[in-house]
Design an enzyme around this catalytic site. Structure first.
Site, PDB file in Angstrom:
ATOM      1  N   LYS A 131      -1.784   9.329  -7.995  1.00 50.52           N
ATOM      2  CA  LYS A 131      -0.713   8.389  -7.676  1.00 50.52           C
ATOM      3  C   LYS A 131      -1.096   7.620  -6.424  1.00 50.52           C
ATOM      4  O   LYS A 131      -1.877   8.093  -5.614  1.00 50.52           O
ATOM      5  CB  LYS A 131       0.595   9.142  -7.443  1.00 50.52           C
ATOM      6  N   HIS A 134       1.471   6.448  -0.207  1.00 47.44           N
ATOM      7  CA  HIS A 134       2.615   5.729   0.339  1.00 47.44           C
ATOM      8  C   HIS A 134       2.937   6.278   1.724  1.00 47.44           C
ATOM      9  O   HIS A 134       2.251   7.159   2.233  1.00 47.44           O
ATOM     10  CB  HIS A 134       3.829   5.811  -0.597  1.00 47.44           C
ATOM     11  N   HIS A 137       2.979  10.053   2.692  1.00 49.70           N
ATOM     12  CA  HIS A 137       1.722  10.758   2.951  1.00 49.70           C
ATOM     13  C   HIS A 137       1.325  10.637   4.425  1.00 49.70           C
ATOM     14  O   HIS A 137       0.821  11.580   5.023  1.00 49.70           O
ATOM     15  CB  HIS A 137       0.608  10.212   2.048  1.00 49.70           C
TER      16      HIS A 137
END
Length: 185
Positions: A131, A134, A137
């Site tokens: 994924k 963003h 993180h």
């Protein structure tokens, strides 16, 4: 920590009647209107056979207001509330003492050596590589790095592990086990 040590020494010098082994323990008062620091006198009162309220009141009367108490700290007010001695310092002297301590201690300012030094592993981040990354993180990285820095300044042996996640190593192991075997056959 240096300011607290100086303050502890100064208080013990002002209270020669304190029992042997008494170490003033500083806490923050529950209500900021009471002061900057509070000292519990319960243990000292018990050892001296007195009520905590009376001992706190007597000790509050002995402290000099408007004079240097320790390390440049000027005591603005002192009051006894229950079994606590509440201390409020002159803002200018408190700021000066803190900034002097920060300049002296540098990057270890605020660090406390607490108990036994232990080895600690802090693992952080671990984003899902399937994924997109963003802001969450980055938040996890900052929390992990901050926790690691605090533990190091406190004297602990810190092992930092910032893994990209388990999926990539599994993918690499699967690639090595199956695809490479196909190529070699």
């Amino acid at each position: 920590e240096t300011i607290i040590k100086e303050l502890r020494t100064a208080l013990l010098a002002r209270f020669p009647d304190s029992p042997d082994g008494f170490e003033p323990a500083f806490t923050r008062p529950p209500d900021p209107a009471l002061g900057d620091l509070a000292v519990a006198v319960f243990a000292a009162a018990k050892a001296l056979g007195r009520t905590p309220q009376d001992l706190a009141r007597e000790w509050a009367e002995r402290l000099p207001l408007g004079k240097d108490l320790a390390g440049g700290l000027v005591l603005e007010s002192c009051s006894a509330t229950g079994g606590f001695l509440n201390l409020r310092f002159d803002t200018r002297s408190l700021n000066h003492a803190v900034l002097t301590s920060v300049a002296r201690d540098g990057h270890v300012y605020g660090g406390l050596t607490m108990g036994t030094v232990i080895r600690v592993m802090v693992e952080y981040s671990s984003p899902n590589t399937n994924k997109p990354l963003h802001l969450g993180h980055i938040r996890n990285n900052v929390i992990g790095m901050s926790l690691s820095n605090l533990l190091e300044v406190s004297g602990h042996d810190v092992i930092r592990v910032n893994q990209p996640g388990l999926l990539m190593p599994l993918l690499a192991a699967g690639f090595a086990a199956f695809f490479l075997q196909e190529l070699l056959d």
